[in-house]
Motif scaffolding. Structure first.
Motif, short mmCIF file in Angstrom:
data_model
loop_
_atom_site.label_atom_id
_atom_site.label_comp_id
_atom_site.label_asym_id
_atom_site.label_seq_id
_atom_site.Cartn_x
_atom_site.Cartn_y
_atom_site.Cartn_z
N ALA A 33 0.86 -1.18 0.00
CA ALA A 33 0.00 0.00 0.00
C ALA A 33 0.90 1.23 0.00
CB ALA A 33 -0.90 0.01 1.22
N SER A 52 -4.46 1.26 -1.93
CA SER A 52 -4.11 -0.13 -1.66
C SER A 52 -3.28 -0.70 -2.78
CB SER A 52 -5.40 -0.95 -1.47
OG SER A 52 -6.18 -0.92 -2.65
N ASN A 57 -8.86 0.29 -3.24
CA ASN A 57 -9.26 1.21 -2.19
C ASN A 57 -8.38 2.45 -2.18
OD1 ASN A 57 -11.34 -0.47 -0.91
ND2 ASN A 57 -9.62 -1.79 -0.40
N LEU A 101 -0.18 -2.57 4.60
CA LEU A 101 -1.62 -2.37 4.59
C LEU A 101 -1.95 -0.89 4.38
CD1 LEU A 101 -2.62 -4.55 7.69
CD2 LEU A 101 -2.95 -5.13 5.28
N ILE A 102 -3.04 -0.61 3.69
CA ILE A 102 -3.47 0.77 3.52
C ILE A 102 -3.89 1.31 4.89
CG2 ILE A 102 -5.83 0.07 2.93
CD1 ILE A 102 -5.92 2.51 1.05
#
Length: 122
Positions: A33, A52, A57, A101-102
């Protein structure tokens, strides 16, 4: 391991546009991300936007929503931040970051670029 190098900052008048970019090296770039953060002089680093790894996302800070757009080109290992309708309060050093991770929290991004200055004059 991911190395990040930002470019494309500069000086622009209020209402103008800039599109800083962040070039990444590392074989696993596509699986990270990516986020943009900014830090104005004398202030804490704040979240701007994130995307992401699969581009499904995107998150934006309320202060930049509808003005900024984050995108990534995995073929070029590059993430962009298109900034429109810039305001003097957008003046800051802009950093890109990569993480598993976002997220909107800078502590969750282990890899950071050196930053690029964006100055918006009134």
């Amino acid at each position: 391991q991911v190395q990040l190098v930002e470019s494309g900052g500069g000086l622009v008048q209020a209402g103008g546009s800039l599109t800083p970019s962040c070039a990444a090296s590392g074989r696993t770039f596509s699986y990270y991300a990516l986020g943009w953060f900014r830090q104005a002089s004398g202030k804490e680093r704040q979240f701007v936007a994130a995307i992401s790894w699969g581009c499904a996302n995107t998150y934006y800070a309320d202060s930049v929503k509808d003005r900024f757009t984050i995108s990534r080109d995995s073929a070029k290992n590059t993430v962009y931040l298109q900034m429109n309708s810039l305001k003097p309060e957008d003046t800051a050093v802009y950093y890109c970051a990569a993480g598993p991770l976002i997220a909107t929290t800078p502590q969750l991004y282990p890899y950071w670029g050196q930053g690029t200055q964006v100055t918006v004059s009134s």
